[in-house]
Every structure is written in C-alpha cells, then in structure tokens.
Scaffold this active site. Structure first.
Site, PDB file in Angstrom:
ATOM      1  N   LEU A 165      45.907  33.110  39.062  1.00  0.00           N
ATOM      2  CA  LEU A 165      47.246  33.621  38.726  1.00  0.00           C
ATOM      3  C   LEU A 165      47.246  34.634  37.589  1.00  0.00           C
ATOM      4  CD1 LEU A 165      48.838  30.073  38.924  1.00  0.00           C
ATOM      5  CD2 LEU A 165      48.938  31.866  40.666  1.00  0.00           C
ATOM      6  N   TRP A 167      49.228  36.852  34.279  1.00  0.00           N
ATOM      7  CA  TRP A 167      49.930  36.470  33.046  1.00  0.00           C
ATOM      8  C   TRP A 167      51.340  37.057  32.973  1.00  0.00           C
ATOM      9  CZ3 TRP A 167      50.695  41.350  31.470  1.00  0.00           C
ATOM     10  CH2 TRP A 167      49.671  42.289  31.672  1.00  0.00           C
ATOM     11  N   LYS A 191      44.783  28.034  38.818  1.00  0.00           N
ATOM     12  CA  LYS A 191      44.220  28.495  37.550  1.00  0.00           C
ATOM     13  C   LYS A 191      45.150  29.525  36.941  1.00  0.00           C
ATOM     14  CE  LYS A 191      41.533  31.714  36.085  1.00  0.00           C
ATOM     15  NZ  LYS A 191      42.246  31.966  34.814  1.00  0.00           N
ATOM     16  N   SER A 245      44.498  42.154  39.130  1.00  0.00           N
ATOM     17  CA  SER A 245      43.985  43.520  39.275  1.00  0.00           C
ATOM     18  C   SER A 245      43.194  43.682  40.573  1.00  0.00           C
ATOM     19  CB  SER A 245      43.066  43.836  38.090  1.00  0.00           C
ATOM     20  OG  SER A 245      41.972  42.940  38.091  1.00  0.00           O
ATOM     21  N   TYR A 255      33.386  36.738  46.920  1.00  0.00           N
ATOM     22  CA  TYR A 255      33.149  35.284  46.769  1.00  0.00           C
ATOM     23  C   TYR A 255      33.269  34.591  48.134  1.00  0.00           C
ATOM     24  CZ  TYR A 255      34.309  35.947  41.735  1.00  0.00           C
ATOM     25  OH  TYR A 255      34.365  36.356  40.438  1.00  0.00           O
ATOM     26  N   GLU A 267      47.286  40.094  46.017  1.00  0.00           N
ATOM     27  CA  GLU A 267      48.370  40.996  45.621  1.00  0.00           C
ATOM     28  C   GLU A 267      47.883  41.695  44.367  1.00  0.00           C
ATOM     29  OE1 GLU A 267      50.650  42.700  43.729  1.00  0.00           O
ATOM     30  OE2 GLU A 267      51.891  40.947  43.277  1.00  0.00           O
ATOM     31  N   CYS A 302      53.924  44.215  38.683  1.00  0.00           N
ATOM     32  CA  CYS A 302      53.118  44.831  39.741  1.00  0.00           C
ATOM     33  C   CYS A 302      53.916  45.824  40.569  1.00  0.00           C
ATOM     34  CB  CYS A 302      52.510  43.760  40.620  1.00  0.00           C
ATOM     35  SG  CYS A 302      53.685  42.534  41.141  1.00  0.00           S
ATOM     36  N   LYS A 352      45.251  49.640  25.690  1.00  0.00           N
ATOM     37  CA  LYS A 352      45.108  50.314  26.987  1.00  0.00           C
ATOM     38  C   LYS A 352      46.353  51.171  27.271  1.00  0.00           C
ATOM     39  CE  LYS A 352      45.134  49.011  31.823  1.00  0.00           C
ATOM     40  NZ  LYS A 352      44.984  47.991  32.828  1.00  0.00           N
ATOM     41  N   GLU A 401      47.338  52.246  37.335  1.00  0.00           N
ATOM     42  CA  GLU A 401      48.370  51.304  36.922  1.00  0.00           C
ATOM     43  C   GLU A 401      48.303  51.141  35.394  1.00  0.00           C
ATOM     44  OE1 GLU A 401      47.895  47.237  38.369  1.00  0.00           O
ATOM     45  OE2 GLU A 401      49.982  47.266  38.985  1.00  0.00           O
TER      46      GLU A 401
HETATM   47  P1  NAD Z   1      42.857  40.108  36.105  1.00  0.00           P
HETATM   48  O1  NAD Z   1      42.859  40.563  37.504  1.00  0.00           O
HETATM   49  O2  NAD Z   1      41.589  40.247  35.316  1.00  0.00           O
HETATM   50  O3  NAD Z   1      43.290  38.554  36.019  1.00  0.00           O
HETATM   51  C1  NAD Z   1      44.075  37.905  36.978  1.00  0.00           C
HETATM   52  C2  NAD Z   1      43.513  36.493  37.204  1.00  0.00           C
HETATM   53  O4  NAD Z   1      42.182  36.594  37.697  1.00  0.00           O
HETATM   54  C3  NAD Z   1      43.420  35.654  35.932  1.00  0.00           C
HETATM   55  O5  NAD Z   1      43.725  34.309  36.232  1.00  0.00           O
HETATM   56  C4  NAD Z   1      41.967  35.788  35.540  1.00  0.00           C
HETATM   57  O6  NAD Z   1      41.474  34.706  34.761  1.00  0.00           O
HETATM   58  C5  NAD Z   1      41.287  35.835  36.881  1.00  0.00           C
HETATM   59  N1  NAD Z   1      39.985  36.493  36.841  1.00  0.00           N
HETATM   60  C6  NAD Z   1      39.577  37.470  35.995  1.00  0.00           C
HETATM   61  N2  NAD Z   1      38.293  37.789  36.232  1.00  0.00           N
HETATM   62  C7  NAD Z   1      37.876  36.993  37.254  1.00  0.00           C
HETATM   63  C8  NAD Z   1      36.636  36.849  37.933  1.00  0.00           C
HETATM   64  N3  NAD Z   1      35.557  37.571  37.601  1.00  0.00           N
HETATM   65  N4  NAD Z   1      36.574  35.947  38.946  1.00  0.00           N
HETATM   66  C9  NAD Z   1      37.640  35.192  39.274  1.00  0.00           C
HETATM   67  N5  NAD Z   1      38.821  35.271  38.644  1.00  0.00           N
HETATM   68  C10 NAD Z   1      38.946  36.173  37.645  1.00  0.00           C
HETATM   69  O7  NAD Z   1      44.008  40.828  35.367  1.00  0.00           O
HETATM   70  P2  NAD Z   1      44.103  41.104  33.786  1.00  0.00           P
HETATM   71  O8  NAD Z   1      42.798  41.414  33.151  1.00  0.00           O
HETATM   72  O9  NAD Z   1      44.793  39.976  33.225  1.00  0.00           O
HETATM   73  O10 NAD Z   1      44.909  42.433  33.809  1.00  0.00           O
HETATM   74  C11 NAD Z   1      44.231  43.665  34.079  1.00  0.00           C
HETATM   75  C12 NAD Z   1      45.114  44.570  34.860  1.00  0.00           C
HETATM   76  O11 NAD Z   1      45.411  43.948  36.120  1.00  0.00           O
HETATM   77  C13 NAD Z   1      46.473  44.833  34.261  1.00  0.00           C
HETATM   78  O12 NAD Z   1      46.461  45.818  33.292  1.00  0.00           O
HETATM   79  C14 NAD Z   1      47.239  45.225  35.485  1.00  0.00           C
HETATM   80  O13 NAD Z   1      46.998  46.562  35.802  1.00  0.00           O
HETATM   81  C15 NAD Z   1      46.674  44.336  36.560  1.00  0.00           C
HETATM   82  N6  NAD Z   1      47.495  43.115  36.769  1.00  0.00           N
HETATM   83  C16 NAD Z   1      48.246  43.097  37.879  1.00  0.00           C
HETATM   84  C17 NAD Z   1      49.061  42.023  38.102  1.00  0.00           C
HETATM   85  C18 NAD Z   1      49.925  41.963  39.306  1.00  0.00           C
HETATM   86  O14 NAD Z   1      50.984  41.367  39.253  1.00  0.00           O
HETATM   87  N7  NAD Z   1      49.487  42.512  40.421  1.00  0.00           N
HETATM   88  C19 NAD Z   1      49.120  40.950  37.221  1.00  0.00           C
HETATM   89  C20 NAD Z   1      48.291  40.978  36.096  1.00  0.00           C
HETATM   90  C21 NAD Z   1      47.490  42.080  35.893  1.00  0.00           C
END
Ligand code: NAD
Length: 499
Positions: A165, A167, A191, A245, A255, A267, A302, A352, A401
């Site tokens: 999920l 944040w 998670k 992301s 995976y 998404e 998003c 950022k 983004e």
């Molecule tokens: P992220 O994609 O890194 O994190 C989202 C989820 O994935 C979190 O629960 C995180 O712990 C988990 N995650 C991170 N790395 C992982 C891995 N290697 N394997 C499995 N799970 C993993 O997003 P972020 O770093 O929190 O944000 C980065 C960018 O992502 C933001 O700046 C934004 O552009 C985008 N984002 C998009 C949304 C959306 O609603 N689509 C939401 C949050 C962030």
C-alpha cells in the site's frame, strides 16, 4: 462535518495512543526479529512512534495464518450474508472511531484533518459498505449445455491476497483492496507504507472487534525491500494488489514471474491532463476544479490533474484566475481545520518536489505562482501551490510524476492537438475535460487514453465505477465497482454429466 476548535484536535492528538505491533493470526505481536522503525509526523519532522519492523519471517507467519483461516473456511465458506454482516459491523465501528482514525491519518501522513474527516475515513467506510452489500447479490452462471449436462460457472475466492500500500491514502486505498477481497471470502495480508502504518494497525483491532475470524485480516508493517518483497515472492500468496510507483510495480511482475505466477494488479500513478476548451463561458468553476485536481492531498495523488492543457485563446485569463484561487488554498498545520494543504510526506519527497521545480525553471518554463518551501520553522515539509506557464510536453515537469502541488501549463490551438498532447505520455490513469459542447466532449472523452475521463469536473466517480489505468498507470485489473471482485476471485467451471 463536525469540526472542532483547532486546540481540540491538538489536545486529542496528544491523548492518542498508538498501536505499533503487527497484527498476525488475530493477535498483536512484535516483529520476529524484535526490530522496530520510526514513523514521523511530516508536519513537525518529529517521531510519533516506533513500529514493529516486519520482514520475511513475519510475512511467512501472516501468510500461514491467512492460509489456515482460508482452508478452515470459517470466513471463506461463510454464507455471504453473514460475511456482509461482519463487514457492516466493521464499517459501523470505523464510523464510531472516525475522529481517532482521522487524527491518526493526519499525524502520520501530513494531510489536513479536514480531508481525513471528510474524505479518507468516510470514503473508506463507504467502500466497505458498498462491497459488503454486493456480496449477497452477485449471482453465478448456468451455461447453455445439452440437456444431459448441467454446467455451472462459479466464482470462488482466490485465497490469500497481499495488499502492498501507498502512503498518500493509507486507509482509503487499503479499503479499495481489502473490502472487495474480504467480501469475496479471501484472507488478506496488508503491508502499509513504512511512512504511514498507524491507521491500518488501529483498523486491525476494529476488524477483530467486528468479528473477523483469526487469520483473515493481517497487517505487517515494514519496509518495501523486505516485507513488501516477501509478499511479492511468497509461494502461498495468490494475488497481490499494489498501489505506488511504477518502478516498484514492475518489481511485482518480476516477483510473480520468479515465484508462483500469482495474480498481480497494479495502480502506478499518472500525469493526468486537464483540458480546457475555449468555449467555456464561466472559468471560475473550472478553476475551482483545477485547484481540487492538483492541490487536494498536497498533489500527492495518483490521479492529480498535473498538466493543464488550455486553449491558447483563454490561457491568460484562466491563469489569472488560477493564481487568485490557488493562493487561497492555505498551506499550514494539518491539525487546523482551515488548512487545505498539509505537509509533504517526508523530507526526501519535499526535496524531490523542490528539485522538479528547479528542473522546470532550468528547462525554460516560468513559475507564475509559488515555487518555494514554506513554514520551515515548523520542522515540517511544506511547499506552496506552484504553477508553471510556458511548459512543453517534452519537459520533465510535463512527463514525470512530481506528486506535489505543482501544475504545468501547456497550450493548444484545436481539439485534435489537445488530445494529442494529452495522450503523449507513458501514463493513462485519468483525464478531465472542460467544454460546453456535448458532442465535442463525447468525442474527446472517447479519444483520451485514460482509465477515467471526467467531463466538466475533476472526479474519480463514486464506488460504483472502476478505477485504474491505461498504459503504465495500471496492470491486471481495476479497483472499485463490481470489477474489483474480478481481481479477488477465480472462475471455476463445473460440468456435470447427467445419466
Ligand atoms: P513506492 O512505490 O516505493 O512504495 C509503495 C509501496 O511499495 C510501499 O508499501 C513500499 O513499502 C512498497 N515497496 C517499496 N519498495 C518495494 C520493493 N522493492 N518490493 C516490494 N515492495 C516495495 O512509492 P514511494 O517511494 O512511497 O513513492 C515514490 C513515488 O511513487 C512517489 O513520488 C509517487 O510518484 C509514486 N506514488 C504513487 C502512488 C499512487 O497512488 N499511485 C502512491 C505513492 C507513491
């Protein structure tokens, strides 16, 4: 909304206690390793709590509990109307604890309390009720067979569903996943993002109170590379639904390929256009929607309408009004009810967003509003609403983004050019379109390559419509609506030869 005086939210926040342990097999437990990590208030930069840092061992335990519950059938084979009752009880409990949940959301994510109270919590309750209400009204099918055969096409819960999920909407997006998954009879292992674990851990206690059987609802706070990857790679997880992301979304496809070919639903954000045609008579309602599109949730959304694509004839007039309206969106302490823009989620994310603003300037675009960090003395991570003019669609600020309150303005000369610019992006999550011409609106809506096109408003629609993206914005299915049930069910054919 029942808004209290500002001091009351600050007082209430100081009286809150935080659940910081994982929820596995119906019990709150420390991480197997004993390790914890800090969760921080983005509005102050100060630590709120230390939370159990789950890793692969805890994910193993949670998946085992989820599988045992699924196999036992106390939830998966429960009569749909009984599952409905339990989920409706959970919705009622959430409603009864709405202020506590909203405060947790605001403290952990930096979003305004007004939004947490008016959107995040009630919309999660609504999501839960909507999916709970569907489950005793969805029929399976009987297929057209010869008379000596009876054939059923039935949908069955897929099994153990992982939710990884983001944040930005910690409860709300979790609800998009767990509500249909639970309604269909699955067990879930969720998670939360490492930045925002607190509200979902509180919800776990409410789920137990509502009567969800042991092992059906599990929450494993922790980092992506450890807990998140362990869910993605687990051989006994049947489906992962992820929001975040694109970079991490792709990892989930990997995976799955490297483990058990589990179903993956992604998404992954967007760079959504908001197109304003020259025929719009009254620009103010459009400007109000544009503000909602890019400033709501600090732009950490998003489906944020981050590219304003406006007809060259109305651009100057529109931007004047945009500047006036955007300036009224108060950036401030998220616990104050009048605050409309809270804090960026973390220091790295603030950096950022600010660096994208510098990139835009460097690329030759012009900042016509905002552009700076504000309220630095608070210790929190705030940015003012920022508007760029003179953006070209090749610039990074138009392609990537930013996930902050930053709007890029581009112009066009005719509808065809508007659609071409709008579609010239790797993303395709949402688009909005403003015009008085219904025929034009319909034609353009069909031509836009996006999962949701809203006309004369900025909207994702309600729970009755699907949400998800074209192109790199999404993969594998849709959140919301009855289509969400498809993610969490398997289709089975039963072919009975009669004598
Ligand atoms: P992220 O994609 O890194 O994190 C989202 C989820 O994935 C979190 O629960 C995180 O712990 C988990 N995650 C991170 N790395 C992982 C891995 N290697 N394997 C499995 N799970 C993993 O997003 P972020 O770093 O929190 O944000 C980065 C960018 O992502 C933001 O700046 C934004 O552009 C985008 N984002 C998009 C949304 C959306 O609603 N689509 C939401 C949050 C962030």
């Amino acid at each position: 909304m029942n808004q209290q005086a500002p001091a009351t939210y600050h007082d209430a926040a100081t009286r809150l206690s935080f659940e910081t342990r994982a929820f596995i097999g119906g019990r709150f437990v420390e991480a197997n390793s004993g390790r914890t990590f800090e969760t921080v208030n983005p509005a102050t930069g100060k630590a709120l709590a230390r939370v159990a840092e789950c890793d692969a061992a805890d994910v193993d335990a949670a998946v085992a509990a989820a599988r045992a519950a699924f196999d036992k059938g106390s939830w998966s084979r429960m009569a749909p109307r009984e599952r409905k009752k339990t989920l409706l009880r959970l919705a009622d409990l959430m409603e009864a604890h709405r202020e506590e949940l909203a405060l947790l959301e605001t403290l952990d994510s930096g979003k305004p309390i007004a939004d947490a109270l008016a959107v995040d919590v009630p919309d999660t309750v609504e999501t839960l009720r909507w999916h709970a209400e569907t489950i005793d009204k969805i029929y399976d099918q009987v297929s057209p067979t010869p008379r000596d055969v009876v054939s059923l096409i039935v949908r069955e819960p897929i099994g153990v569903v992982g939710g990884v999920l983001p944040w930005n909407f910690p409860l709300f997006v979790a609800g998009w996943k767990f509500a249909p998954a639970l309604a269909a009879g699955n067990s879930v292992v969720l998670k939360p993002a490492e930045q925002t674990p607190l509200s979902l851990l509180r919800l776990a206690a409410l789920a137990a109170e509502a009567g969800l059987p042991e092992g059906v609802f599990n929450v494993v706070p922790g980092f992506g590379e450890t807990a998140g990857a362990a869910i993605g790679r687990h051989p006994d997880v049947d489906c992962v639904s992820f929001t975040g992301s694109g970079e991490v979304g792709r990892l989930f496809l990997k995976y799955a390929a490297e483990s058990n070919m589990k179903r993956i639903v992604l998404e992954c954000g967007g760079k959504s256009p908001a197109i304003v045609m020259a025929d719009v008579a009254d620009l103010q309602p459009v400007v109000d929607q544009l503000a909602m599109g890019i400033l709501f949730c600090q732009g950490e959304n998003c489906s944020a309408g981050s590219r304003l694509i406006v007809h060259e004839k109305v651009k100057d007039r529109l931007l004047d009004q945009v500047k006036q309206t955007f300036s009224k969106w108060t950036v401030g302490d998220p616990l104050r009810p009048e605050t409309k823009i809270g804090a960026m989620i973390e220091e790295g994310h603030l950096a950022k967003v600010l660096s994208y603003i510098e990139t835009g300037r460097g690329e030759g675009a012009k900042v016509v509003l905002g552009g700076r960090r504000v309220l630095e003395e608070s210790g929190g991570w705030f940015v003012e609403p920022t508007v760029f003019d003179g953006v070209r669609n090749t610039m990074r600020i138009a392609r990537e983004e930013i996930f902050g309150p930053v709007l890029s303005t581009l112009t066009f000369a005719d509808a065809e050019e508007a659609v071409r610019i709008a579609n010239d992006t790797p993303y395709g999550l949402a688009a909005s379109l403003y015009t008085n011409d219904l025929n034009l609106a319909h034609g353009m809506a069909r031509a836009l390559r996006a999962g949701t096109v809203s006309v004369n408003c900025y909207s994702e629609g309600d729970m009755a419509v699907p949400f998800g993206g074209f192109k790199e914005s999404g993969f594998g299915g849709r959140d919301k609506s009855l289509l969400a049930h498809d993610q969490y069910t398997e289709t089975k054919t039963i072919w009975i030869q009669l004598r």
